[in-house]
Write an enzyme that holds these catalytic residues in place. Structure first.
Site, PDB file in Angstrom:
ATOM      1  N   HIS A 308       1.013  -1.189  -0.122  1.00  0.00           N
ATOM      2  CA  HIS A 308       0.070  -0.097   0.037  1.00  0.00           C
ATOM      3  C   HIS A 308       0.809   1.171  -0.166  1.00  0.00           C
ATOM      4  O   HIS A 308       1.928   1.267   0.714  1.00  0.00           O
ATOM      5  CB  HIS A 308      -0.857  -0.071   1.449  1.00  0.00           C
ATOM      6  CG  HIS A 308      -2.012   0.961   1.118  1.00  0.00           C
ATOM      7  ND1 HIS A 308      -1.910   2.329   1.477  1.00  0.00           N
ATOM      8  CD2 HIS A 308      -3.318   1.010   0.755  1.00  0.00           C
ATOM      9  CE1 HIS A 308      -3.154   2.827   1.427  1.00  0.00           C
ATOM     10  NE2 HIS A 308      -3.927   2.376   0.895  1.00  0.00           N
ATOM     11  N   ASP A 366      -7.710  -4.543  -0.800  1.00  0.00           N
ATOM     12  CA  ASP A 366      -8.422  -4.680  -1.924  1.00  0.00           C
ATOM     13  C   ASP A 366      -8.346  -6.126  -2.328  1.00  0.00           C
ATOM     14  O   ASP A 366      -8.928  -6.590  -3.211  1.00  0.00           O
ATOM     15  CB  ASP A 366      -7.368  -3.964  -3.021  1.00  0.00           C
ATOM     16  CG  ASP A 366      -7.704  -2.474  -3.025  1.00  0.00           C
ATOM     17  OD1 ASP A 366      -8.820  -2.012  -2.925  1.00  0.00           O
ATOM     18  OD2 ASP A 366      -6.747  -1.751  -2.749  1.00  0.00           O
TER      19      ASP A 366
END
Length: 431
Positions: A308, A366
């Site tokens: 991330h 995600d």
């Protein structure tokens, strides 16, 4: 409190610049450069605004190094464990957790706003059968300014509140209508007897001839996903909402702009990209080959759903959602889905691989959200739409904060010009 300043040496300048340092409640201090150009004829250069605080906000705090995410000061882990999405929505909008009566009133207000104007439903018939649901979502939300004139006055506190309740309530209805249009089924109206996530599942999967029973684990999983997606500080789509809203545009247009920003594969479209990656890998026997490709700097392949930009540690949301992911898979049974079996195997290998652990490339929110949506029967094209449903409350909270902030100015970033210097026009016959 005494003000703090820093001095910055500038080439070819005798005296250093003295700039004020502003301290927040958490996180790094910021250097106030708001008058830098006016007083010193200088801009700062910060592509992507990665080191620039564009506003003051008291909504969400992130510490990417420590893996901390706070909504109005509350750790997201505690909210995910004990709260509901509607309660978190109230918290983000109003700054405090509601008592029982406040929550009931807020929930009732959301329920009363779930219906769409029939004219809006007819708009869906103008889209091609294969239109991407995000295209429909952004267009329909933008069209709301043509239907709900009573909430167009951004200077009215009452109008802003009605807008907030209305957009949060109607996003699931719009999303479900987009899904029904894409599969050629009749629209299903919301039911006021169902809660937020139950209603969404009802509108998605029921048909006029038969109301589908609501799976409580599916509703629980969606509620958790919406909590984890509710806000994430000044991300691309939230900053887009603030930037659009700073012009004084109506709130529906600002939210539509945020939806468009969210659509990008580097932002809300990442969970959709995860499923495409799994399809590309194909089978479990190919995992090692693709992991080697991901490690190869000269290979364009990347493992989607890992790492991330903000979190240099394990994404706190991923830790929470991982448990729910496996709960859903245990109930649904991944044996019937080779893609889900592949995802679980990839997760296990990556979590044990020293290369990914050293670089903090852990599975992120995600990765797991895509697997859950797949298990619930939600098509890949709808993944980013589901993200938008949860994130809408964050967008609205930031829009409301921006509108009432006396320091708000129309956003107007500057640039470092690298084009030609001034030159004279040459007539076409001499070129």
């Amino acid at each position: 409190m005494d003000k703090k300043y820093c001095k910055i040496e500038i080439c070819d300048r005798t005296d250093p610049l003295e700039l004020e340092i502003i301290t927040g409640n958490l996180g790094p201090d910021v250097i106030d450069i708001s008058n830098l150009y006016q007083e010193n004829s200088l801009f700062t250069y910060d592509p992507g605004f990665v080191s620039t605080a564009s506003c003051q906000s008291n909504i969400t705090f992130i510490d990417g190094d420590k893996g901390i995410l706070l909504y109005r000061g509350y750790p997201v882990e505690e909210l995910a464990k004990s709260s509901t999405f509607i309660e978190v929505a109230y918290l983000l909008l109003y700054g405090e957790l509601p008592n029982k009566n406040m929550l009931e009133d807020f929930s009732d207000s959301i329920i009363q706003h779930t219906m769409l104007n029939e004219g809006m439903l007819r708009l869906f018939n103008g889209f091609r059968y294969d239109a991407h649901p995000m295209a429909m979502l952004s267009a329909i939300v933008g069209s709301m300014s043509a239907y709900y004139h009573d909430t167009m006055d951004i200077n009215s506190a009452r109008a802003r509140e009605i807008f907030a309740h209305r957009i949060i309530a109607k996003l699931p209805t719009i999303a479900a209508a987009a899904y029904k249009h894409s599969v050629g089924q009749p629209f299903v109206y919301p039911l006021n007897t169902l809660n937020y996530c139950e209603n969404l599942l009802h509108m998605f999967f029921s048909v006029p001839a038969e109301q589908r029973d609501i799976d409580p684990i599916a509703a629980e999983a969606l509620d958790l996903l919406f909590i984890l997606h509710a806000d994430h500080e000044q991300n691309c789509s939230t900053s887009t909402v603030r930037m659009a809203g700073s012009s004084g545009t109506n709130p529906y247009s600002a939210i539509a702009a945020g939806i468009s920003a969210l659509w990008g594969p580097a932002h809300g479209g990442a969970n959709e990209a995860v499923l495409r990656m799994l399809v590309e890998i194909g089978t479990k026997k190919n995992i090692e080959k693709y992991i080697d490709k991901a490690k190869d700097k000269d290979d364009p392949f990347r493992l989607m759903g890992f790492g991330h930009r903000v979190y240099k540690n394990y994404d706190p949301r991923a830790k929470i959602i991982r448990k729910m992911c496996h709960k859903v898979l245990n109930q649904k049974g991944s044996a019937d889905s080779p893609l889900l079996e592949l995802a679980i195997e990839l997760e296990e290998i990556a979590l044990k691989d020293d290369y990914f652990r050293e670089k903090n490339l852990y599975p992120n929110v995600d990765f797991y959200s895509g697997i859950i949506y797949q298990a619930l029967g939600i098509p890949t094209s709808m993944f980013t739409v589901m993200f938008a449903i949860g994130r809408t409350v964050g967008w609205v909270s930031h829009w409301r904060e921006m509108i009432t902030d006396p320091n708000t100015k129309i956003s107007r970033p500057r640039q470092l010009y690298t084009g030609p210097e001034k030159r004279n026009y040459i007539s076409i016959d001499k070129r």
